[in-house]
Design an enzyme around this catalytic site. Structure first.
Site, PDB file in Angstrom:
ATOM      1  N   ARG A   1      -3.215   4.560  20.585  1.00  0.00           N
ATOM      2  CA  ARG A   1      -3.460   3.156  20.217  1.00  0.00           C
ATOM      3  C   ARG A   1      -2.201   2.551  19.605  1.00  0.00           C
ATOM      4  O   ARG A   1      -1.417   3.262  18.967  1.00  0.00           O
ATOM      5  CB  ARG A   1      -4.637   3.038  19.230  1.00  0.00           C
ATOM      6  CG  ARG A   1      -4.435   3.800  17.939  1.00  0.00           C
ATOM      7  CD  ARG A   1      -5.561   3.552  16.946  1.00  0.00           C
ATOM      8  NE  ARG A   1      -5.381   2.297  16.231  1.00  0.00           N
ATOM      9  CZ  ARG A   1      -4.609   2.141  15.167  1.00  0.00           C
ATOM     10  NH1 ARG A   1      -3.900   3.153  14.677  1.00  0.00           N
ATOM     11  NH2 ARG A   1      -4.519   0.976  14.571  1.00  0.00           N
TER      12      ARG A   1
ATOM     13  N   SER B   1       0.807  -1.219   0.000  1.00  0.00           N
ATOM     14  CA  SER B   1       0.000   0.000   0.000  1.00  0.00           C
ATOM     15  C   SER B   1       0.846   1.279   0.000  1.00  0.00           C
ATOM     16  O   SER B   1       1.654   1.494  -0.888  1.00  0.00           O
ATOM     17  CB  SER B   1      -0.929  -0.088   1.205  1.00  0.00           C
ATOM     18  OG  SER B   1      -1.820   0.967   1.237  1.00  0.00           O
TER      19      SER B   1
ATOM     20  N   ALA C   1     -10.669   8.427   8.110  1.00  0.00           N
ATOM     21  CA  ALA C   1     -10.208   9.772   7.780  1.00  0.00           C
ATOM     22  C   ALA C   1      -9.092   9.711   6.729  1.00  0.00           C
ATOM     23  O   ALA C   1      -8.951  10.607   5.895  1.00  0.00           O
ATOM     24  CB  ALA C   1      -9.712  10.463   9.043  1.00  0.00           C
ATOM     25  N   ASN C   2      -8.329   8.614   6.724  1.00  0.00           N
ATOM     26  CA  ASN C   2      -7.207   8.481   5.787  1.00  0.00           C
ATOM     27  C   ASN C   2      -7.660   8.246   4.341  1.00  0.00           C
ATOM     28  O   ASN C   2      -6.826   8.090   3.449  1.00  0.00           O
ATOM     29  CB  ASN C   2      -6.261   7.374   6.233  1.00  0.00           C
ATOM     30  CG  ASN C   2      -6.908   5.984   6.232  1.00  0.00           C
ATOM     31  OD1 ASN C   2      -7.864   5.728   5.506  1.00  0.00           O
ATOM     32  ND2 ASN C   2      -6.382   5.083   7.050  1.00  0.00           N
TER      33      ASN C   2
HETATM   34  C1  16G Z   1      -4.192  -0.590   7.281  1.00  0.00           C
HETATM   35  C2  16G Z   1      -5.681  -0.673   7.146  1.00  0.00           C
HETATM   36  C3  16G Z   1      -6.284   0.705   7.254  1.00  0.00           C
HETATM   37  C4  16G Z   1      -5.862   1.348   8.545  1.00  0.00           C
HETATM   38  C5  16G Z   1      -4.369   1.313   8.718  1.00  0.00           C
HETATM   39  C6  16G Z   1      -3.999   1.712  10.125  1.00  0.00           C
HETATM   40  C7  16G Z   1      -6.916  -2.222   5.772  1.00  0.00           C
HETATM   41  C8  16G Z   1      -7.126  -2.737   4.387  1.00  0.00           C
HETATM   42  N1  16G Z   1      -6.029  -1.252   5.866  1.00  0.00           N
HETATM   43  O1  16G Z   1      -3.633   0.151   6.235  1.00  0.00           O
HETATM   44  O2  16G Z   1      -7.667   0.559   7.213  1.00  0.00           O
HETATM   45  O3  16G Z   1      -6.288   2.672   8.601  1.00  0.00           O
HETATM   46  O4  16G Z   1      -3.906  -0.005   8.521  1.00  0.00           O
HETATM   47  O5  16G Z   1      -2.652   1.527  10.328  1.00  0.00           O
HETATM   48  O6  16G Z   1      -7.530  -2.678   6.720  1.00  0.00           O
HETATM   49  P1  16G Z   1      -2.031   1.547  11.762  1.00  0.00           P
HETATM   50  O7  16G Z   1      -2.675   0.441  12.565  1.00  0.00           O
HETATM   51  O8  16G Z   1      -0.575   1.354  11.544  1.00  0.00           O
HETATM   52  O9  16G Z   1      -2.332   2.895  12.342  1.00  0.00           O
HETATM   53 MG    MG Z   2      -3.785   1.095   0.342  1.00  0.00          MG
END
Ligand code: 16G
Ligand code: MG
Length: 549
Positions: free
Chosen positions: A502, A67, A378-379
């Site tokens: 978190r 991603s 939000a992202n």
């Molecule tokens: C991943 C998630 C996304 C989330 C992000 C948070 C999927 C397909 N993608 O990219 O939804 O906002 O993780 O990342 O579920 P973090 O836990 O590192 O903050």
């Molecule tokens: Mg992506």
């Protein structure tokens, strides 16, 4: 029938697990440096085949991508038959299988797994797989193919394409020839489905101004180019940051994640986006979308996932009213703790709003509970789900006036335009363009629905992020004990203050979000909370305590 142990063994020996590395199937599947993922990919190929057998030969998807992460990273996630994320229980199985230290241990774990889950090995197995543009992709795909072959499963290579296209393909393949047929099972079929619906929705409206799309130098560039051809004059797309073969360019100072976290325009667009014009950014696998515009004073304004949710939800509510269906089809919103306080206030005064933990699977499941569920992080990751009952109502409803009939057709076309399997940057972009065109809104008018509270996101490198546990959809910390009370104490000192902590599901860090009435205060609150976390939990002394994201 039993496992073809000899074949699995000889192939597994070609994909040894690196020692001293623990893999984890997290929010976005397995994700780490591409160079250490070979064994994981082989095992995921096997797991996908087993999941297919378990589900009676339905096709399972495998997407190789990291991603918005840097180019050397890569990752893999499994897609369930309806195009949704892998069922959570299997995330644990995936982690167990990926961590078996040797071929023998792996075969033993497989055997236990097959017996415990009572998987009927005589069932057929089908897997469709794709990858983004990362240089590590081809080798990782060939490891997946070895896994698929080890199980004597049927593999279909969907080549280099976006994550949303792969999700679409999985659903299209599994619904082929049924009454729920999702579309033709090819990338072309996907493009046709979206663009036919889009053209119907904007028929008779003046063509919108050309739209800049920042493709993050990723796979979205390829899909956006094809989309532009299908769209023709309906809306002129100008894909930029399309250097998919330039080393190091992917997600580098561009893309949806860059824009959202730095709250800035990608520098490469500085001279391209002119006053009054709007543009948007995809992320590296094109499942996120962030919009923005330059105002008449050349000031940059971001329109994130929350703004997209507000725009789209209001539009669908208006259409259900115009169609005379508003008492039968209710719209609801799903957000996470990251949703701007401004958006939550604005939306909850108008519609039911639910807050769930971060990660698409949580949002998706919550959105399924509404007649029409609009979910956005939000992202910029999000979509709209129409429940089977709502689809049924739409197809059997008999409008009593021409205006009702027009509105009904618009809603039906929206169900075709929107990729309901998962957030889809390009499908969402077309959706936004439809709404703007119907409302004759500029970026500025769209933006004026509510004002974003200033906010700041920082990350803290701690000794062990696993000690952090949350409740109330990640808005409160329950572990380590005592810290939440101290956060509350800090938050109280800031007018309109809000902050939460978190553990990341994708990186070895803890994230801190804060918002307040002005920028300085939001920054200060974020750094104070981050400092608290660092002091209280023994941050990594070798690292600067907190970093701007
Ligand atoms: C991943 C998630 C996304 C989330 C992000 C948070 C999927 C397909 N993608 O990219 O939804 O906002 O993780 O990342 O579920 P973090 O836990 O590192 O903050
Ligand atoms: Mg992506």
């Amino acid at each position: 029938m039993s496992l073809a142990v000899d074949r699995i063994r000889s192939l597994s020996d070609q994909h040894p697990k690196p020692s001293n590395i623990h893999f984890q199937y997290g929010t976005a599947g397995f994700r780490t440096l591409g160079s250490i993922l070979d064994s994981v990919m082989f095992r995921v190929g096997i797991l996908a085949a087993l999941r297919s057998k378990k589900l009676d030969g339905k096709t399972i998807g495998v997407m190789v991508t990291a991603s918005h992460n840097p180019e050397p990273d890569n990752g893999v996630k499994l897609v369930d038959p309806r195009g949704e994320m892998l069922e959570s229980a299997w995330e644990v199985h995936a982690t167990v299988l990926a961590n078996a230290p040797t071929t023998d241990a792996f075969i033993e774990a497989l055997d236990t797994f097959v017996r415990t889950l009572k998987i009927d090995l005589s069932k057929p197995a089908k897997v469709v797989y794709a990858r983004d543009t990362r240089p590590s992709g081809p080798a990782l795909i060939s490891a997946i193919e070895d896994g698929i072959n080890a199980m004597d499963a049927e593999g279909r290579d969907a080549g280099v394409t976006s994550t949303p296209v792969l999700h679409y393909l999985v659903r299209a393949i599994n619904t082929k020839g049924t009454k729920d047929e999702y579309g033709e099972d090819s990338e072309e079929g996907y493009l046709r489905k979206l663009t036919v619906a889009f053209k119907k929705l904007v028929a008779g409206k003046p063509a919108p101004p050309p739209l800049l799309i920042d493709c993050a130098n990723g796979v979205g560039a390829q899909v956006a180019h094809k989309l532009a051809e299908h769209l023709g004059d309906a809306v002129r797309l100008i894909p930029v940051n399309t250097a998919t073969t330039t080393p190091g360019a992917l997600n580098n100072s561009c893309g949806a994640d860059f824009v959202k976290t730095s709250q800035k325009l990608p520098p490469s667009l500085n001279s391209q986006l002119t006053a009054g014009q709007r543009g948007c950014s995809l992320d590296g696998d094109a499942d996120r979308l962030i919009y923005y515009y330059m105002d008449s004073r050349n000031q940059f304004h971001m329109l994130d996932g929350d703004k997209i949710a507000a725009l789209v939800a209001a539009f669908i509510v208006d259409l259900t009213k115009a169609a005379g269906l508003d008492d039968q089809i209710k719209v609801g919103i799903v957000q996470t703790a990251y949703a701007n306080g401004g958006s939550t206030k604005y939306l909850s005064e108008r519609l039911p709003v639910k807050c769930v933990p971060t990660g698409v699977k949580h949002l998706h499941h919550a959105a399924e509970k509404y007649d029409v569920g609009v979910y956005f992080e939000a992202n910029g990751h999000g979509t709209v789900l129409f429940s089977p009952e709502s689809l049924e109502k739409l197809s059997s409803y008999e409008p009593s006036t021409p205006a009702q009939s027009t509105a009904l057709n618009h809603i039906i076309n929206l169900t075709q335009l929107i990729n309901q399997t998962v957030g889809d940057g390009l499908s969402d972009m077309l959706l936004v363009e439809v709404v703007l065109s119907h409302k004759s809104y500029s970026g500025e008018e769209w933006d004026s629905s509510y004002v974003d509270l200033p906010n700041r996101l920082v990350k803290v490198v701690v000794a062990d992020r696993n000690i952090f546990r949350t409740e109330d959809a990640e808005r409160r910390l329950i572990s380590p004990p005592g810290i939440q009370a101290k956060i509350d104490e800090l938050v109280r000192r800031y007018e309109g203050g809000r902050s939460f902590v978190r553990p990341s599901g994708t990186e070895d860090v803890v994230r801190v979000y804060a918002e307040a009435m002005n920028r300085t205060q939001a920054d200060e609150l974020a750094f104070r909370v981050a400092g608290l976390i660092y002091d209280e939990t023994g941050g990594d002394p070798g690292r600067r305590p907190v970093e701007f994201l």
